[in-house]
Each structure stands twice: as structure tokens, then as C-alpha cells.
Scaffold this motif. Structure first.
Motif, PDB file in Angstrom:
ATOM      1  N   TYR A 177       0.838  -1.196   0.000  1.00  0.00           N
ATOM      2  CA  TYR A 177       0.000   0.000   0.000  1.00  0.00           C
ATOM      3  C   TYR A 177       0.879   1.255   0.000  1.00  0.00           C
ATOM      4  CZ  TYR A 177      -4.159  -2.754   0.985  1.00  0.00           C
ATOM      5  OH  TYR A 177      -5.191  -3.624   0.900  1.00  0.00           O
ATOM      6  N   PRO A 178       0.357   2.344  -0.576  1.00  0.00           N
ATOM      7  CA  PRO A 178       1.131   3.592  -0.564  1.00  0.00           C
ATOM      8  C   PRO A 178       1.166   4.207   0.840  1.00  0.00           C
ATOM      9  CG  PRO A 178      -1.026   3.955  -1.551  1.00  0.00           C
ATOM     10  CD  PRO A 178      -0.929   2.485  -1.281  1.00  0.00           C
ATOM     11  N   ASP A 179       2.079   5.150   1.044  1.00  0.00           N
ATOM     12  CA  ASP A 179       2.218   5.842   2.327  1.00  0.00           C
ATOM     13  C   ASP A 179       0.994   6.722   2.570  1.00  0.00           C
ATOM     14  OD1 ASP A 179       2.940   7.373   4.497  1.00  0.00           O
ATOM     15  OD2 ASP A 179       4.448   8.556   3.407  1.00  0.00           O
ATOM     16  N   ARG A 210      -4.142  11.039 -12.080  1.00  0.00           N
ATOM     17  CA  ARG A 210      -4.995  11.664 -11.071  1.00  0.00           C
ATOM     18  C   ARG A 210      -4.201  12.097  -9.839  1.00  0.00           C
ATOM     19  NH1 ARG A 210      -7.386  13.789 -12.777  1.00  0.00           N
ATOM     20  NH2 ARG A 210      -9.156  13.966 -11.387  1.00  0.00           N
ATOM     21  N   VAL A 211      -3.585  13.252  -9.921  1.00  0.00           N
ATOM     22  CA  VAL A 211      -2.914  13.756  -8.735  1.00  0.00           C
ATOM     23  C   VAL A 211      -2.943  15.284  -8.662  1.00  0.00           C
ATOM     24  CG1 VAL A 211      -0.656  13.312  -9.807  1.00  0.00           C
ATOM     25  CG2 VAL A 211      -0.765  13.701  -7.367  1.00  0.00           C
ATOM     26  N   GLY A 212      -3.557  15.748  -7.586  1.00  0.00           N
ATOM     27  CA  GLY A 212      -3.647  17.177  -7.314  1.00  0.00           C
ATOM     28  C   GLY A 212      -3.328  17.391  -5.844  1.00  0.00           C
ATOM     29  N   PRO A 245      -7.393   6.510   3.656  1.00  0.00           N
ATOM     30  CA  PRO A 245      -5.964   6.325   3.933  1.00  0.00           C
ATOM     31  C   PRO A 245      -5.107   6.217   2.672  1.00  0.00           C
ATOM     32  CG  PRO A 245      -7.294   4.870   5.310  1.00  0.00           C
ATOM     33  CD  PRO A 245      -8.245   5.571   4.397  1.00  0.00           C
ATOM     34  N   PHE A 246      -5.592   5.477   1.679  1.00  0.00           N
ATOM     35  CA  PHE A 246      -4.776   5.265   0.468  1.00  0.00           C
ATOM     36  C   PHE A 246      -5.396   5.988  -0.720  1.00  0.00           C
ATOM     37  CE2 PHE A 246      -4.581   1.261   3.037  1.00  0.00           C
ATOM     38  CZ  PHE A 246      -3.370   1.580   3.674  1.00  0.00           C
ATOM     39  N   ASN A 247      -5.748   7.264  -0.514  1.00  0.00           N
ATOM     40  CA  ASN A 247      -6.467   7.990  -1.573  1.00  0.00           C
ATOM     41  C   ASN A 247      -5.635   8.215  -2.828  1.00  0.00           C
ATOM     42  OD1 ASN A 247      -4.884   9.865  -0.084  1.00  0.00           O
ATOM     43  ND2 ASN A 247      -6.112  11.565  -0.839  1.00  0.00           N
ATOM     44  N   VAL A 248      -4.313   8.349  -2.665  1.00  0.00           N
ATOM     45  CA  VAL A 248      -3.468   8.573  -3.841  1.00  0.00           C
ATOM     46  C   VAL A 248      -2.648   7.305  -4.079  1.00  0.00           C
ATOM     47  CG1 VAL A 248      -1.754  10.055  -4.929  1.00  0.00           C
ATOM     48  CG2 VAL A 248      -3.348  11.019  -3.262  1.00  0.00           C
ATOM     49  N   ASN A 249      -2.735   6.755  -5.288  1.00  0.00           N
ATOM     50  CA  ASN A 249      -2.060   5.483  -5.536  1.00  0.00           C
ATOM     51  C   ASN A 249      -0.554   5.668  -5.684  1.00  0.00           C
ATOM     52  OD1 ASN A 249      -1.210   5.473  -8.491  1.00  0.00           O
ATOM     53  ND2 ASN A 249      -3.336   6.143  -8.609  1.00  0.00           N
ATOM     54  N   LEU A 303       4.750   8.353  -6.956  1.00  0.00           N
ATOM     55  CA  LEU A 303       6.062   8.283  -7.596  1.00  0.00           C
ATOM     56  C   LEU A 303       6.182   9.334  -8.695  1.00  0.00           C
ATOM     57  CD1 LEU A 303       6.390   4.411  -8.084  1.00  0.00           C
ATOM     58  CD2 LEU A 303       7.756   5.808  -6.517  1.00  0.00           C
ATOM     59  N   ALA A 304       5.076   9.525  -9.417  1.00  0.00           N
ATOM     60  CA  ALA A 304       5.081  10.482 -10.535  1.00  0.00           C
ATOM     61  C   ALA A 304       5.273  11.913 -10.037  1.00  0.00           C
ATOM     62  CB  ALA A 304       3.791  10.361 -11.334  1.00  0.00           C
TER      63      ALA A 304
END
Ligand SMILES: *Cc1c(COP(=O)(O)O)cnc(C)c1O
Length: 365
Positions: free
Chosen positions: A72-74, A235-237, A255-259, A264-265
Motif C-alpha cells: 500500500y502507498p504511504d 490523477r494527482v492534485g 488512507p490510500f487515496n493517492v495510488n 512516484l510520478a
């Protein structure tokens, strides 16, 4: 238990969901290509303000070589928040990364709106504010912009009622392309309500209200990687927020809203800002060239723009018919049903060849 009829299932839904109209998604390039029988690379996609130069090659590299996708992402988004904070010149504690800035619009509304509360926006503007407000049975109060699409602060203040919780102000505004003055923003901040400044296109005009966040505990600035950094599909803002607001949003954030790929991107993009800013410069240059070229069409009146798109008023012709005629030639642009924009087109700024294609097609229509 017996299975229910469709009507009985329908009765289980929230009243305001039943009332909602179905969402009309934008046209899909792949589908249009299939319909026209041409390869997708032939489609000139100028309908969603996407970046024609794509993302940084460092993003492609980082995503290809990463080996931790099974984890899972941070949830605290530490790395992304640090690099974003350095990029915008804010405190990392005040950064919250979202699944697109669209998610931050949603989080703000979820945190602030009870049914019947009011949201102010300045129409015509980005449709997501109105779209999201419906989910909460909130009342959208649209304060009309003047003839040059500037906001009228007096009129806005008169529209703020006791139940007004927040206002959304896009600058440069989508789709009109103009920015807001610091004076107008200060006027809105004095209401004490949450004022959300949406800077999705800030990199195309080099002005930002981020430094004001430290001085106002009711100001939120939203930014995105979708447009300038070419990451719309990941999808990142993010939001730059005062603690008084962010501490409540963190309670609601999944908790893990941004993949992981998106996180990384972010760091890879911000290691390649010079490259990305070069593409931004190319788009800004192309915007000026396209604006002059559109002026040549006798039935178009383009408005000046500080974003990566140009809004045009259509004179003596039907905007929707123009859109359809262009689509038949594989060119996608945007039209509106909003009364103030009924006969308007928005054309995203692409590469020089994209401008040539759309201008050429408009000339021969
Ligand atoms: C494109 C756009 C966004 C971007 O949203 P993401 O969810 O980050 O892709 C936000 N606000 C405005 C005004 C936009 O035009």
C-alpha cells in the motif's frame, strides 16, 4: 428474502441522488478513432486541456523500475508532500495530496456541507463545483461574472448568506481564461467563510496566491499535476491549506487515496521541473499564435487567456454544429450548455500542428 422490484430498490436511494441528472462524460478519443476508422494518433484532442507533450520521461522511468507495487502507498504522503512543499514554497504540514484536485473539492464539501448549506461559485466556471455540490444536497449560489468575465465583489458579498460555507474561485478561470485580482480575493476572504482558490492553470500564467495561505486561516489553494505536468491520467492534485482546515480534511481522507504510481510520478516530475516548464513555455507561445489565428475566422471572437485553452464566442453560427463538424474530421473541442456560454467553444492549446489542423478545419467549414 424476495428480491425487490426496480421501484422498490429505487426507493432506497437518497432523495438528492434520485433527483440528479446523469453525468455527461466528455468524448473519448479511442472511441472517436474507432468510429472514424483512423488510428488514435490521428485524433486532435483539444477538448480537455490535457498536455500534448505528455509527462516527464523521468516519470516513465521511475514507474517502470519501481518494485513495490504490491504494498500500500504511504497514507501520510511524506515524500510527495515534502517535494510539493519545496516546489510551491509552503510548509509540508499544509500540503494534502488528492486523487486529482477533484478529490480535494469533494473532501472540502464533505467536511463543510450539511444538506441545505450554500456553496458560492462565479459562473461561468469549472463544472465540478456544481457537480459535487449536488451530492451533498447543498444549494449552489452562482454569482454571475460581468461582461468581461471578471467577478463583482459587491455582488458576491451580497450573495453570501448565513448558510454559505464555502466559495470556489478558479484563477485563471476555466473556461474564460482570465485571472482574479488580489483585491477581489481579499474582499472575499473578509467574509470569514472558506474561500477555495483553484489554481489548476497557475503554471501557464506564473501567478499564485499560495503565499497568502500563511496569512488567512480560511484560504485554500488547489493545484494539480494534470495540466502543466501532463499527469491527468494518473490523477494527482493537492491543496495548500491552513491547519484550521487541513486537520479536519485529514480525518476524512481515505488512507490510500493517492495510488503509488501517482505518488512516484509527483517526485519524478518535480525532479524534472525545467523540462516540464519548457513544455509549458511552448504551450504559452502556441496559445498566443492560436489566439491570433482564431481571430482571423470571421465567425469567432476569441477571449484572451492565461490558461492552456482559449474560449471563443461564435457569431452567427451554431457552436454545437461546429463541434460536430470538427469531430467528423477527428478534431475534438468543447461546447457548453450553460446559458452564458451557449454559443461558445473552448479549444485547448496543443502542438503547432494541432493548431494548424483546427484552424484549417475552422476556415473550411
Ligand atoms: C482541469 C481542472 C482541474 C483538474 O482537476 P484534476 O482532478 O486535478 O485533474 C481542477 N480545476 C479546474 C478549474 C480545472 O480546469
Amino acid at each position: 428474502m424476495k428480491s425487490s422490484t426496480a421501484d422498490a430498490v429505487g426507493a432506497l436511494f437518497r432523495h438528492n441522488v434520485l433527483e440528479m441528472a446523469e453525468y455527461e462524460p466528455p468524448q473519448d478519443a479511442e472511441r472517436l478513432a474507432r468510429r472514424l476508422g483512423v488510428p488514435v494518433e490521428r485524433i486532435v484532442k483539444l477538448d480537455a486541456n490535457e498536455n500534448p507533450y505528455g509527462c516527464s520521461p523521468k516519470v516513465q522511468e521511475a514507474l517502470a523500475k519501481y518494485r513495490g507495487y504490491h504494498l500500500y502507498p504511504d497514507p501520510a504522503q511524506e515524500d510527495a508532500r515534502q517535494t510539493i512543499a519545496a516546489y510551491v514554497g509552503a510548509d509540508p504540514g499544509g500540503i494534502l495530496v488528492g486523487n486529482g484536485s477533484d478529490e480535494l473539492i469533494d473532501l472540502l464539501m464533505r467536511a463543510l456541507l450539511d444538506p441545505g448549506d450554500e456553496v458560492v461559485d462565479f459562473s461561468p466556471t469549472f463544472g465540478m463545483y456544481a457537480f459535487n455540490a449536488q451530492h451533498f444536497a447543498a444549494r449552489l449560489v452562482e454569482v454571475p461574472r460581468n461582461d468581461s468575465f471578471d467577478i463583482d465583489v459587491e455582488r458576491a458579498l451580497a450573495a453570501f448568506g448565513p448558510r454559505t460555507k464555502l466559495a470556489f474561485l478558479a484563477t485563471p478561470n476555466n473556461p474564460t481564461g482570465n485571472g482574479v485580482s488580489a483585491d477581489a480575493l481579499e474582499g472575499l476572504l473578509e467574509t470569514g467563510r472558506v474561500i477555495v482558490v483553484d489554481e489548476a492553470y497557475a503554471e501557464f500564467c506564473d501567478t499564485s496566491f499560495v503565499p497568502l495561505v500563511a496569512k488567512h486561516n480560511n484560504l485554500v489553494v488547489l493545484r494539480t499535476f494534470s495540466k502543466w505536468a501532463g499527469l491527468a491520467g494518473l490523477r494527482v492534485g493537492y491543496g495548500v491549506l491552513p491547519n484550521a482546515i487541513s486537520r479536519h480534511l485529514w480525518k476524512l481522507k481515505p488512507p490510500f487515496n493517492v495510488n503509488l504510481a501517482a505518488l512516484l510520478a509527483v517526485t519524478a516530475s518535480l525532479q524534472d521541473v525545467d523540462y516540464l516548464k519548457q513544455n509549458v513555455s511552448r504551450i504559452v507561445e502556441e496559445r498566443e499564435r492560436m489566439w491570433l489565428a482564431l481571430q482571423e475566422a470571421p465567425y469567432l471572437a476569441p477571449y484572451p487567456s492565461q490558461g492552456n485553452f482559449i474560449l471563443c464566442k461564435v457569431l452567427g453560427r451554431d457552436a454545437f454544429a461546429i463541434r460536430e463538424a470538427l469531430a467528423r474530421r477527428g478534431i475534438l473541442i468543447r461546447c457548453y450548455s450553460h446559458p452564458r456560454l451557449r454559443n461558445h467553444l473552448r479549444i485547448s492549446v496543443g502542438r503547432p500542428a494541432d493548431t494548424d489542423a483546427v484552424v484549417d478545419a475552422l476556415r473550411t467549414l
